[in-house]
Design a protein around this motif. Structure first.
Motif, PDB file in Angstrom:
ATOM      1  N   UNK A  14     -11.560   6.237  -7.738  1.00 50.32           N
ATOM      2  CA  UNK A  14     -10.760   6.270  -6.506  1.00 50.32           C
ATOM      3  C   UNK A  14      -9.622   5.271  -6.633  1.00 50.32           C
ATOM      4  N   UNK A  15      -8.403   5.753  -6.473  1.00 54.76           N
ATOM      5  CA  UNK A  15      -7.208   4.926  -6.631  1.00 54.76           C
ATOM      6  C   UNK A  15      -6.768   4.357  -5.279  1.00 54.76           C
ATOM      7  N   UNK A  16      -6.374   3.101  -5.292  1.00 50.36           N
ATOM      8  CA  UNK A  16      -5.536   2.592  -4.194  1.00 50.36           C
ATOM      9  C   UNK A  16      -4.107   2.633  -4.734  1.00 50.36           C
ATOM     10  N   UNK A  17      -3.298   3.469  -4.098  1.00 46.66           N
ATOM     11  CA  UNK A  17      -1.911   3.648  -4.528  1.00 46.66           C
ATOM     12  C   UNK A  17      -1.008   3.067  -3.441  1.00 46.66           C
ATOM     13  N   UNK A  63      -7.712  -7.967  -4.754  1.00 47.15           N
ATOM     14  CA  UNK A  63      -8.464  -7.075  -3.872  1.00 47.15           C
ATOM     15  C   UNK A  63      -9.583  -6.369  -4.632  1.00 47.15           C
ATOM     16  N   UNK A  64      -9.248  -5.875  -5.838  1.00 46.41           N
ATOM     17  CA  UNK A  64     -10.260  -5.159  -6.625  1.00 46.41           C
ATOM     18  C   UNK A  64     -11.455  -6.064  -6.913  1.00 46.41           C
ATOM     19  N   UNK A  65     -11.163  -7.320  -7.270  1.00 50.39           N
ATOM     20  CA  UNK A  65     -12.258  -8.269  -7.518  1.00 50.39           C
ATOM     21  C   UNK A  65     -13.075  -8.485  -6.243  1.00 50.39           C
ATOM     22  N   UNK A 105     -21.715   0.200 -11.632  1.00 48.85           N
ATOM     23  CA  UNK A 105     -21.565  -0.576 -12.868  1.00 48.85           C
ATOM     24  C   UNK A 105     -20.418  -1.574 -12.767  1.00 48.85           C
ATOM     25  N   UNK A 106     -20.506  -2.637 -13.543  1.00 48.41           N
ATOM     26  CA  UNK A 106     -19.439  -3.639 -13.576  1.00 48.41           C
ATOM     27  C   UNK A 106     -18.289  -3.107 -14.428  1.00 48.41           C
ATOM     28  N   UNK A 107     -17.054  -3.105 -13.895  1.00 49.21           N
ATOM     29  CA  UNK A 107     -15.926  -2.593 -14.687  1.00 49.21           C
ATOM     30  C   UNK A 107     -15.631  -3.518 -15.866  1.00 49.21           C
ATOM     31  N   UNK A 108     -15.247  -2.931 -16.976  1.00 50.05           N
ATOM     32  CA  UNK A 108     -14.921  -3.749 -18.152  1.00 50.05           C
ATOM     33  C   UNK A 108     -13.586  -4.468 -17.985  1.00 50.05           C
ATOM     34  N   UNK A 109     -12.708  -3.911 -17.120  1.00 44.51           N
ATOM     35  CA  UNK A 109     -11.406  -4.552 -16.855  1.00 44.51           C
ATOM     36  C   UNK A 109     -10.846  -3.997 -15.548  1.00 44.51           C
ATOM     37  N   UNK A 110      -9.922  -4.737 -14.973  1.00 37.70           N
ATOM     38  CA  UNK A 110      -9.226  -4.288 -13.757  1.00 37.70           C
ATOM     39  C   UNK A 110      -7.728  -4.284 -14.081  1.00 37.70           C
ATOM     40  N   UNK A 111      -7.164  -3.084 -14.111  1.00 33.36           N
ATOM     41  CA  UNK A 111      -5.753  -2.956 -14.480  1.00 33.36           C
ATOM     42  C   UNK A 111      -4.951  -2.369 -13.324  1.00 33.36           C
ATOM     43  N   UNK A 112      -3.893  -3.063 -12.975  1.00 36.15           N
ATOM     44  CA  UNK A 112      -2.972  -2.551 -11.959  1.00 36.15           C
ATOM     45  C   UNK A 112      -1.761  -1.970 -12.697  1.00 36.15           C
TER      46      UNK A 112
END
Length: 263
Positions: free
Chosen positions: A106-109, A139-141, A22-29
């Protein structure tokens, strides 16, 4: 039938791919302290959807391709030392990152070090921290776009395959329609022959009836002639008797004349 089964499989596959990520509603760092080497250290974190190995591999490739970093990447971790990039900072730095899965995804930390005990954070290094957050968002995009491009490529293959199947079915349809038209024409031709032969049969049947009549007439005529012959034979026998009687009388007269001449 085979083409129908293939198209059914394509439709099923298309439906499965249509239910992809699914398409994420937002990308938050976000930024918080997380355990690293037994200590809580400031880190930057973004949550994605996918497996740890897939996301870590994509993260490592993103950093290597875009910033020419020389990195060490394992299954779920990526690290690098003595790194330089003005997009990150005007200082040398090192990174440690891990792909960690939990209920949210899954987190990229990511931990960024300017020295053994100097860790990047927004308070001490607001510009560099803002840069890292923007980079992680980029990167997330890129990660999601890559995933969707792979899905798009798979869909394109399916569309191409389906197009070939549809074209094949259209060709089969044309061939079948031609075969049907040919068969229908053959039926029309056969029907015409049937009518023609039926007409001939009726004509021959009429001739047979006529010939039967002629045969009966001829038979009757023969019988009549046989009767005539029988009658004629009887008359001939009578006439023969008369003829023989006359001949006998003539003979006697001739004998009398001969007797007179001998006197």
């Amino acid at each position: 039938m085979k083409r129908i089964l293939v198209i059914a499989a394509i439709i099923l596959t298309t439906n499965l791919f249509g239910q992809g990520m699914p398409v994420p509603s937002s990308i938050n760092v976000t930024e918080a302290k997380y355990a690293q080497d037994g200590q809580d250290k400031n880190a930057f974190d973004v949550v994605l959807q996918g497996t740890e190995k897939e996301i870590n591999s994509a993260w490592s490739k993103f950093l290597s391709d875009k910033y020419d970093f020389k990195l060490k990447s394992k299954s779920t971790t990526t690290s690098g030392e003595e790194l330089m990039s003005s997009s990150w900072s005007d200082k040398r730095f090192a990174i440690e990152s891990g792909a960690i899965k939990d209920a949210s995804g899954t987190h990229i930390r990511l931990w960024v070090f300017f020295g053994p005990d100097i860790i990047m954070n927004s308070t001490a290094y607001p510009t560099e921290a803002a840069n890292v957050k923007a980079i992680m968002k980029d990167f997330a995009k890129a990660y999601y776009i890559g995933v969707y491009n792979e899905e798009l490529a798979d869909q394109s293959k399916i569309v191409t395959s389906q197009g070939k199947e549809v074209t094949g079915l259209a060709e089969d349809k044309v061939k079948t329609e031609k075969a049907i038209s040919k068969a229908e024409a053959a039926i029309v031709k056969a029907e015409k022959k049937k009518v023609k032969y039926q007409g001939k049969i009726q004509s021959y049947e009429s001739k047979i009836v006529s010939l039967d009549g002629d045969i009966q007439k001829t038979k009757k005529s023969i019988e009549n002639k046989k009767s005539d012959i029988k009658q004629t034979s009887g008359e001939m026998a009578k006439e023969s008797e008369k003829y023989e009687s006359v001949e006998a009388a003539q003979k006697k007269i001739k004998e009398k004349i001969a007797a007179i001449e001998r006197l």
